[in-house]
Write a protein that holds these residues in place. Structure first.
Motif, PDB file in Angstrom:
ATOM      1  N   LEU A 250       0.887  -1.206  -0.064  1.00 28.18           N
ATOM      2  CA  LEU A 250      -0.002  -0.171   0.096  1.00 28.18           C
ATOM      3  C   LEU A 250       0.750   1.161   0.072  1.00 28.18           C
ATOM      4  CD1 LEU A 250      -2.932  -1.358   2.660  1.00 28.18           C
ATOM      5  CD2 LEU A 250      -3.051  -0.992  -0.050  1.00 28.18           C
ATOM      6  N   ARG A 251       2.028   1.123   0.469  1.00 29.09           N
ATOM      7  CA  ARG A 251       2.952   2.435   0.519  1.00 29.09           C
ATOM      8  C   ARG A 251       3.586   2.770  -0.693  1.00 29.09           C
ATOM      9  NH1 ARG A 251       4.841   1.309   6.508  1.00 29.09           N
ATOM     10  NH2 ARG A 251       2.475   1.380   7.421  1.00 29.09           N
TER      11      ARG A 251
ATOM     12  N   ASP B 117      -3.006   7.239  -1.365  1.00 35.94           N
ATOM     13  CA  ASP B 117      -3.820   8.540  -1.168  1.00 35.94           C
ATOM     14  C   ASP B 117      -4.654   8.986  -2.036  1.00 35.94           C
ATOM     15  OD1 ASP B 117      -2.772   9.122   1.351  1.00 35.94           O
ATOM     16  OD2 ASP B 117      -1.365  10.318   0.761  1.00 35.94           O
TER      17      ASP B 117
ATOM     18  N   ARG C 274     -10.038  -2.038   1.488  1.00 36.62           N
ATOM     19  CA  ARG C 274      -8.450  -1.623   1.400  1.00 36.62           C
ATOM     20  C   ARG C 274      -7.956  -2.941   1.659  1.00 36.62           C
ATOM     21  NH1 ARG C 274      -5.347   1.797   4.590  1.00 36.62           N
ATOM     22  NH2 ARG C 274      -3.416   2.418   3.564  1.00 36.62           N
TER      23      ARG C 274
ATOM     24  N   ARG D  76      -7.932  -5.478  -0.644  1.00 32.98           N
ATOM     25  CA  ARG D  76      -7.301  -5.067  -1.917  1.00 32.98           C
ATOM     26  C   ARG D  76      -8.145  -4.892  -2.930  1.00 32.98           C
ATOM     27  NH1 ARG D  76      -3.926  -4.474   1.824  1.00 32.98           N
ATOM     28  NH2 ARG D  76      -1.612  -4.843   1.575  1.00 32.98           N
TER      29      ARG D  76
END
Lengths: 470, 363
Positions: free
Chosen positions: B71-72, B85, B103, B106
Motif C-alpha cells: 500500500l505504501r 492517498d 482496502r 485490496r
C-alpha cells in the motif's frame, strides 16, 4: 366594533393576571411545603434524632441499626452526576436497601454537577451525600472544612478490610485542620483498556500483544494489511482533550516510577521534564503516524471520543484498537455483544521494571451533614452490596473487596475486576487529581493544540505547565 | 413616476435582504428538523441535506488486486499507477471513479454517478423523548428487565407551572411601578428609577450564592415559590424600564381629564393604563416568558433536578446521558421545547411589533 372589543379584552387580561396572582400566592404555600421539606429535615431532624440514639452509646453500627428499621421514614438527599441510564442503574442498586431500612435516598442527578456543587455548598444547601467523579474537586471543598471527616463516622478496621489501601489513601485529603478522610469509593472505572473487535481480530489471525513492542509491531502489521490500527477521538465539547490525558497517564505509569507519577500529579515534576516528554513522544509514535490512526492525525481532534469506536464495528472493521475506560461500552452499537463481538486487552507494559500498573478512575462519596441515617447510608456505600445490581448490569467495577467476582455477568467485566485486584500499581487518573486549572484546563488544551499542530511538543508542554503557575 | 419606481426598487432590495436573513436563520432550524427524523447512525454518517435526492457515486464494478500489493508503494490499476492517498479520496479513470472498496482485501470499486432518493426516516427520536427511553437492567439471576424512563411530559408541566407565574408576576409589578414612576410625583423618584435601571447591568451570576443562602434559611430551595421570586427579581429591572418607556409616553390629557372626573390612581391604572398598554404588556410578556422557558441557570441553582420539579431544559440536558451518548435525541427534544414559545408568539404576535415600537417612537 374594534373599539368595544378592546376594553373587554384588556379587562379579561387584568382579571387573568390578578387571578393567576392570587392562584400563585395560594399555590405557593402548598407547593413549597413538601418540596422544601428535605432541606428542612436536613437541619432540624438532625439534632433531635442524633440525641435520641447516640451512635457511640448503642452497640452495633448505624447500618445495623438502620437495617433494624430504626431510621424508618427518614430522608437522605444525595447529589451526583449520574443521569439517564446511569441514574436508573444506581437507583435499582439502592432499592433493596431502601425497602429494608425505610430510609428514602433522594437522588438528584445533574449534568452540571461539577459546576453546581460548589454553589450549593457555598450557599448552605449541600446535599447529605455528594458523589464526586473527580477527587480534585472534592479536595478543594474539603479544604474549606465543610466535608464531614469520616475517620470518626465509619469503622476504620472494617474499611481497611474491605478496601485496597491505595483506595483509602486516595480518599484521605487535606481538611481545614489536618488530614481527614473526605470520602469513600463506591464505583470505579478502569482506564488501561484497549478495546478491539474480537471476532474479526481472531479471524484475521492477530494475537493480543503482551508487550508494548509487540503492540507496535501489530500496529505496523495491520497498517501493512491495509487498515489503520487505532481509532482515536478526543473531541468532547468544552472538555476536548481529556481522552488524550489518559494516554499520557497510562504511558507515564509504564515508563517511570509510581513515585514520579505522584510527584507529577502534585505538580512537583513539571510537564517539561524528560519523563513527561518521553511519554508524549511514545504516544506520538502512534498518534502522529497517519497510517496508524483512522482518518489520520488531523481527525483525532475532530472526532468525538464516543464516536471513535464506531469504525471498529463496521464489517470489515475499519480500525482495530481504541484505548478508553470501560464506560465506553455504552457508546458501542447495541447489537454488538461483549466477549463475542468485542473485548479488551490490557495496555501492555513498556518497561517490565514497572510491573503491571493500572490506571483507574471512580466516584468518591462525601458526606456533608452528619445525621445517624446519613451515617447508615454512608456505611452501606462501603459495602459491595450497594453496587451489586449495577455490577450485574455491567459497565462498572466495584472497588470493595467483598464484591464477589461472580457478580460480574460478563467475562470482560470479571477480567477487569481481576485486573484491578491484581494490579502491581494502582493509580488514579492524574488529570482528575490535578487542580482544575491544569487537570481540566491547560492539560486538555495543550494536548489538543499539540495534536492539531498549532503547537510543537515543547510549546505544548510549556503551555500545560504554565497552568500550575496561575 | 421616477420617484415611485425608485421606491419600488428600494423595496425590492429590502425584500431580498430580508429574504437572505430569513434563509440564514431558518436553514439551521430546517437542518435540525430534518435531523430529528433521521436515525442516529445516519446523523453521524452524513449531513441532513442528504435526505434530498442527490447524485452519489455508486459502485458498478469491483477490481480485485493481488493480495500482496504494497500500500505504501505505487499501486497499479488497469495499467495506470496511483498512490494510496489518491485511491483513498477517489481518482478518475475514463469517466469512472476508482476508490477503495475494501482496502484490506485490496479491492477497488469502480463507481458511476447515480441518483439517490428515498432517505431513511424514523419517529424514534420523538418517541424516545416524549414517552421516555427504555433501559435494560440485568437482574441478579441474569435475566433482563426493561425499565421505562420518564418522558418530557412531567417536565413540560413543571416548566409551565414555573413560566406562567414567573411571567405574570414581574409584568404586573413592573406595570404598577412604571405607572408610579411615570405619573406620580414623590420624593426620590428619579433616584429610585436610576437605581432600578442600574440593576440592569448587574449580572445575575453574582447574586446566585447570596440568594441561595437566604433561600436555604427560608426553606425556599427547590420550591416553586422560590423560583418564581427569583425569576421575578431577575426580570423586574428590564420589564420596569420597558413598561416605563411605554406608559410615560401616553398622552397626559387623558389622565388629567380622568382625574378631574374623580378617578383614583387605581382606577386610572386599571381602566386606562392597562387597556392602553396591552401591546407593551404582550411584547414584554413574550420576552419574559421566553427567557423563563429557556432558562437553565436559574433553575439549576434554585430548583434542582428532582423529577417532580425538574424543568424542560434540564430534562433535555439529562436525556443525552451521563457521557453524552444519546446526543441525537437533542434534535427532537429541541423541537418539542420550541412548541410552547412558538405558540405563545403566534398568539400574541399581532401585539408584538406594535409593542416593540410603542415605547420608542411614540410622543
Amino acid at each position: 366594533m374594534k373599539k368595544t372589543s378592546k376594553p373587554k379584552l384588556s379587562l379579561l387580561m387584568v382579571l387573568g393576571l390578578s387571578f393567576t396572582m392570587v392562584m400563585s400566592a395560594c399555590g405557593s404555600s402548598k407547593d413549597a411545603g413538601p418540596s422544601a421539606e428535605p432541606a428542612g429535615t436536613a437541619s432540624n431532624n438532625g439534632g433531635s434524632t442524633a440525641t435520641a440514639n447516640e451512635p457511640a452509646a448503642t452497640p452495633g453500627s448505624p447500618l445495623e441499626e438502620a437495617l433494624q428499621g430504626k431510621y424508618k421514614g427518614t430522608k437522605v438527599t444525595m447529589f451526583g452526576p449520574f443521569v439517564d441510564a446511569d441514574q436508573k442503574k444506581f437507583e435499582s442498586s439502592i432499592k433493596d436497601f431502601e425497602d429494608k431500612t425505610g430510609i428514602d435516598i433522594q437522588y438528584e442527578g445533574s449534568k452540571e454537577f461539577e459546576a453546581t456543587i460548589n454553589v450549593r455548598v457555598d450557599g448552605g444547601n449541600a446535599p447529605d451525600i455528594a458523589d464526586f467523579p473527580q477527587p480534585g474537586l472534592l479536595a478543594s471543598i474539603a479544604k474549606t472544612g465543610k466535608v464531614v471527616d469520616l475517620t470518626k463516622v465509619l469503622d476504620q478496621e472494617k474499611l481497611k478490610k474491605n478496601y485496597n489501601q491505595s483506595w483509602l489513601d486516595m480518599g484521605t485529603m487535606d481538611g481545614k485542620d489536618g488530614k481527614i478522610m473526605a470520602g469513600i469509593w463506591n464505583r470505579s472505572n478502569v482506564k488501561s483498556l484497549v478495546w478491539y473487535p474480537k471476532k474479526q481480530f481472531e479471524e484475521a489471525g492477530y494475537k493480543v500483544p503482551e508487550t508494548w513492542d509487540e503492540m507496535m509491531a501489530l500496529t505496523e502489521q495491520i497498517a501493512k494489511d491495509g487498515d489503520p490500527a487505532w481509532t482515536i477521538g478526543i473531541e468532547s465539547g468544552a472538555a476536548t482533550g481529556w481522552p488524550g490525558t489518559d494516554w499520557i497517564e497510562n504511558i507515564m505509569l509504564r515508563t517511570t516510577t509510581p513515585e514520579n507519577y505522584d510527584k507529577w500529579v502534585k505538580g512537583e515534576l513539571p510537564f517539561t521534564s524528560p519523563e513527561v516528554k518521553n511519554a508524549f513522544e511514545l504516544m506520538s509514535k502512534i498518534w502522529m503516524n497517519k497510517d496508524y490512526v483512522y482518518g489520520g492525525t488531523k481527525s483525532i481532534v475532530t472526532t468525538a471520543f464516543g464516536d471513535a469506536p464506531k469504525p471498529m464495528f463496521e464489517n470489515p472493521p475499519k480500525a482495530w484498537f481504541n484505548l478508553t475506560g470501560n464506560f465506553i461500552t455504552s457508546f458501542f452499537p447495541e447489537t454488538a455483544k461483549v466477549d463475542q463481538d468485542y473485548d479488551w486487552f490490557y495496555l501492555p507494559p513498556i518497561d517490565s521494571k514497572y510491573g503491571k500498573p493500572v490506571l483507574v478512575a471512580g466516584d468518591i462519596y462525601a458526606m456533608f451533614n452528619d445525621r445517624p441515617e446519613v451515617r447508615a447510608v454512608m456505611e452501606f456505600f462501603t459495602t459491595g452490596e450497594s453496587i451489586k445490581s449495577w455490577v450485574q448490569s455491567g459497565g462498572v467495577i466495584a472497588p470493595m473487596n467483598d464484591a464477589s467476582l461472580d457478580w460480574y455477568t460478563s467475562e470482560s467485566d470479571r477480567r477487569m475486576a481481576k485486573l484491578v485486584q491484581d494490579a502491581t500499581t494502582l493509580r488514579f487518573d492524574g488529570s482528575d487529581l490535578m487542580p482544575g486549572k491544569v487537570g481540566a484546563g491547560t492539560f486538555w488544551k495543550g494536548m489538543t493544540d499539540y495534536v492539531s499542530g498549532t503547537a510543537t511538543l515543547d510549546e505544548a508542554l510549556k503551555q500545560i505547565q504554565a497552568g500550575w503557575n496561575n | 413616476m421616477a420617484g415611485k419606481k425608485k421606491r419600488r426598487s428600494k423595496k425590492w432590495i429590502v425584500n431580498i435582504v430580508l429574504g437572505i436573513i430569513c434563509f440564514v436563520w431558518l436553514l439551521p432550524t430546517l437542518g435540525l428538523l430534518i435531523s430529528s427524523f433521521r436515525p442516529a447512525a445516519d446523523i453521524l454518517e452524513t449531513g441532513w441535506w442528504k435526505v434530498f435526492p442527490h447524485q452519489e457515486w455508486k459502485t458498478k464494478d469491483t477490481i480485485q488486486l493481488s493480495k500482496d500489493v504494497d500500500l505504501r508503494g505505487p499501486i497499479e490499476v488497469n495499467g495506470q499507477t496511483y498512490t494510496d492517498d489518491q485511491l483513498k479520496s477517489g481518482v478518475m479513470q475514463d469517466g469512472k471513479r476508482l476508490t477503495w472498496e475494501n482496502r484490506r482485501a485490496r479491492e477497488i470499486s469502480v463507481q458511476d454517478q447515480g441518483w439517490v432518493g428515498s432517505p431513511k426516516l424514523t419517529l424514534d427520536n420523538y418517541k424516545n423523548v416524549i414517552t421516555g427511553k427504555e433501559y435494560t437492567i440485568k437482574n441478579a439471576d441474569g435475566s433482563e428487565s426493561k425499565e421505562k424512563g420518564t418522558g418530557l411530559s412531567q417536565a413540560f408541566w413543571n416548566t409551565l407551572t414555573i413560566a406562567v407565574p414567573a411571567t405574570v408576576i414581574p409584568v404586573l409589578i413592573a406595570s404598577f411601578a412604571a405607572y408610579a414612576f411615570a405619573w406620580l410625583r414623590f420624593p426620590g423618584r428619579r433616584t429610585l428609577f436610576v437605581v432600578i435601571i442600574a440593576m440592569l447591568v448587574i449580572p445575575i451570576q453574582v447574586a446566585l450564592i447570596p440568594v441561595l443562602k437566604d433561600y436555604t434559611s427560608l426553606g425556599l430551595n427547590g420550591s416553586y415559590l422560590g423560583i418564581w421570586l427569583a425569576h421575578t427579581a431577575f426580570g423586574l429591572p428590564l420589564v420596569t424600564y420597558f413598561m416605563y418607556n411605554f406608559i410615560s409616553q401616553l398622552p397626559k390629557d387623558l389622565f388629567e381629564s380622568a382625574f378631574m372626573d374623580g378617578a383614583t390612581h387605581f382606577t386610572i391604572f386599571s381602566r386606562l393604563i392597562l387597556p392602553l398598554s396591552v401591546p407593551a404588556l404582550a411584547s414584554i410578556g413574550i420576552f419574559q416568558f421566553l427567557w423563563v422557558w429557556n432558562d437553565y441557570l436559574v433553575s439549576l441553582i434554585f430548583i434542582g433536578n428532582q423529577p417532580e420539579v425538574q424543568v424542560m431544559s434540564m430534562k433535555i440536558a439529562d436525556l443525552v446521558g451521563s457521557r453524552g451518548n444519546d446526543w441525537h435525541l437533542l434534535t427532537s427534544a429541541a423541537f418539542i421545547s420550541m412548541l410552547m414559545p412558538l405558540a405563545i408568539f403566534f398568539l400574541l404576535q399581532k401585539y408584538f411589533v406594535r409593542g416593540l415600537m410603542g415605547g420608542s417612537v411614540k410622543g
